[in-house]
Design an enzyme around this catalytic site. Sequence first.
Site, mmCIF file in Angstrom:
data_model
loop_
_atom_site.group_PDB
_atom_site.id
_atom_site.type_symbol
_atom_site.label_atom_id
_atom_site.label_comp_id
_atom_site.label_asym_id
_atom_site.label_seq_id
_atom_site.Cartn_x
_atom_site.Cartn_y
_atom_site.Cartn_z
ATOM 1 N N ASN A 1 36.973 43.622 40.228
ATOM 2 C CA ASN A 1 36.675 42.589 39.231
ATOM 3 C C ASN A 1 37.255 43.043 37.888
ATOM 4 O O ASN A 1 36.694 43.914 37.228
ATOM 5 C CB ASN A 1 35.145 42.424 39.150
ATOM 6 C CG ASN A 1 34.731 41.476 38.042
ATOM 7 O OD1 ASN A 1 35.556 40.771 37.458
ATOM 8 N ND2 ASN A 1 33.432 41.454 37.751
ATOM 9 N N TRP A 2 38.380 42.453 37.519
ATOM 10 C CA TRP A 2 39.077 42.901 36.306
ATOM 11 C C TRP A 2 38.415 42.392 35.028
ATOM 12 O O TRP A 2 38.783 42.787 33.934
ATOM 13 C CB TRP A 2 40.556 42.452 36.345
ATOM 14 C CG TRP A 2 41.376 43.099 37.424
ATOM 15 C CD1 TRP A 2 40.949 44.017 38.351
ATOM 16 C CD2 TRP A 2 42.772 42.889 37.698
ATOM 17 N NE1 TRP A 2 41.986 44.375 39.183
ATOM 18 C CE2 TRP A 2 43.119 43.693 38.799
ATOM 19 C CE3 TRP A 2 43.758 42.083 37.118
ATOM 20 C CZ2 TRP A 2 44.412 43.734 39.329
ATOM 21 C CZ3 TRP A 2 45.037 42.108 37.641
ATOM 22 C CH2 TRP A 2 45.369 42.927 38.735
ATOM 23 N N LYS A 3 37.481 41.488 35.181
ATOM 24 C CA LYS A 3 36.777 40.899 34.013
ATOM 25 C C LYS A 3 37.797 40.386 32.989
ATOM 26 O O LYS A 3 38.894 39.984 33.373
ATOM 27 C CB LYS A 3 35.790 41.903 33.420
ATOM 28 C CG LYS A 3 34.859 42.488 34.484
ATOM 29 C CD LYS A 3 33.675 43.201 33.921
ATOM 30 C CE LYS A 3 32.839 43.762 35.068
ATOM 31 N NZ LYS A 3 31.606 44.385 34.642
ATOM 32 N N HIS B 1 27.683 36.539 38.782
ATOM 33 C CA HIS B 1 27.780 37.874 38.179
ATOM 34 C C HIS B 1 26.755 37.971 37.045
ATOM 35 O O HIS B 1 26.526 36.992 36.338
ATOM 36 C CB HIS B 1 29.203 38.112 37.657
ATOM 37 C CG HIS B 1 29.414 39.538 37.259
ATOM 38 N ND1 HIS B 1 28.983 40.030 36.055
ATOM 39 C CD2 HIS B 1 29.963 40.582 37.921
ATOM 40 C CE1 HIS B 1 29.279 41.322 35.999
ATOM 41 N NE2 HIS B 1 29.870 41.680 37.111
ATOM 42 N N GLU C 1 26.891 39.117 34.184
ATOM 43 C CA GLU C 1 27.395 38.727 32.849
ATOM 44 C C GLU C 1 27.367 37.210 32.700
ATOM 45 O O GLU C 1 27.146 36.693 31.607
ATOM 46 C CB GLU C 1 28.805 39.303 32.647
ATOM 47 C CG GLU C 1 28.756 40.820 32.415
ATOM 48 C CD GLU C 1 29.961 41.588 32.916
ATOM 49 O OE1 GLU C 1 31.029 40.991 33.123
ATOM 50 O OE2 GLU C 1 29.816 42.820 33.138
ATOM 51 N N GLU D 1 24.288 44.319 42.470
ATOM 52 C CA GLU D 1 24.745 44.980 41.253
ATOM 53 C C GLU D 1 23.586 45.108 40.271
ATOM 54 O O GLU D 1 23.303 44.174 39.510
ATOM 55 C CB GLU D 1 25.859 44.148 40.593
ATOM 56 C CG GLU D 1 27.077 43.945 41.456
ATOM 57 C CD GLU D 1 28.309 43.663 40.601
ATOM 58 O OE1 GLU D 1 29.277 44.413 40.727
ATOM 59 O OE2 GLU D 1 28.278 42.718 39.789
ATOM 60 N N GLY E 1 28.854 48.859 34.079
ATOM 61 C CA GLY E 1 29.600 49.286 32.891
ATOM 62 C C GLY E 1 28.900 50.369 32.082
ATOM 63 O O GLY E 1 29.305 50.699 30.977
ATOM 64 N N SER F 1 29.156 50.717 38.127
ATOM 65 C CA SER F 1 29.689 52.061 37.897
ATOM 66 C C SER F 1 30.059 52.787 39.187
ATOM 67 O O SER F 1 29.939 54.014 39.285
ATOM 68 C CB SER F 1 28.719 52.901 37.053
ATOM 69 O OG SER F 1 28.524 52.297 35.793
ATOM 70 N N GLY G 1 34.262 47.273 38.823
ATOM 71 C CA GLY G 1 34.723 46.785 37.523
ATOM 72 C C GLY G 1 35.711 47.764 36.919
ATOM 73 O O GLY G 1 36.887 47.805 37.293
ATOM 74 N N GLY G 2 35.230 48.589 36.003
ATOM 75 C CA GLY G 2 36.085 49.511 35.247
ATOM 76 C C GLY G 2 37.094 50.284 36.092
ATOM 77 O O GLY G 2 38.282 50.348 35.752
#
Length: 257
Positions: free
Chosen positions: A10-12, A100, A102, A172, A178, A218, A239-240
């Site tokens: 997930n590149w956000k 998600h 967010e 998640e 994150g 994470s 993610g990251g």
Amino acid sequence: MNRKKIVAGNWKMNKLYSEAVELVDEITIALKDDEKADGIVKILIPSFPYLRKVARHSHGIKNMFTGAQNCAHEEGGAFTGEVSAAMIKSLGVSHVIIGHSERRSYFHETNEDLKKKVNIVLGQSLTPIFCVGESEEKRHAKEHFAVIEKQITDSLFHLPATEFAKVVLAYEPVWAIGTGLTATSHQAQEMHLFIRTLIEKKYGKETANMISILYGGSCNAKNATELFACPDVDGGLIGGASLVAKDFITIIHSFPQ
Ligand code: PGA
């Protein structure tokens, strides 16, 4: 157990266009002759403007797919700024993240909104990657199981078994996203088993055993091996660490042999 093993990146809201092209190229070049990764489902999930490019570049790599990070809650029409599931489908995309944390927190998406999105996405024969997760506060209050149960029940349990079987779930925990604070493998396995048991009660053992449940929060090149070794963890929503090709590839290689 022959559930699908999945690693989704997930590149956000990261990467400019040229950087996104560079990243997808690095990943696809690395995966081209990587037989070890062939059996793993790999999904790249960039921002909307890059979907077509990423889908085209991923074409030809075994078990590689493209996903969108969100879609509109209506099928089409006068919704300025929104992107419909049908539009996403028309770009050669196969998966859509729904719910998600967010989206739930910053854009106030409710379980009811997400139920509508799930229906629309399945209606387009796209695969929803449906995210659930509890806040730090709810975990401290020991309400984490109840939160997850409600998120799943309210948005997914209206589906008939044949449709539910098409969903990919992602657990998640909000406090892990994150933050560098990963759930322990014990915490992840405990929740994944809880989710699978919940599915079993509603849809039966066969369906419960075929649903892939991903861990997110994470998850990285260092801890993926331990997380993926859990019997009910079927991969990761990353993610990251998915923004660095080398780390993403390492994560794909982190399943037990
Ligand atoms: P993270 O994000 O890996 O950066 O914690 C995971 C996600 O939000 O899907």
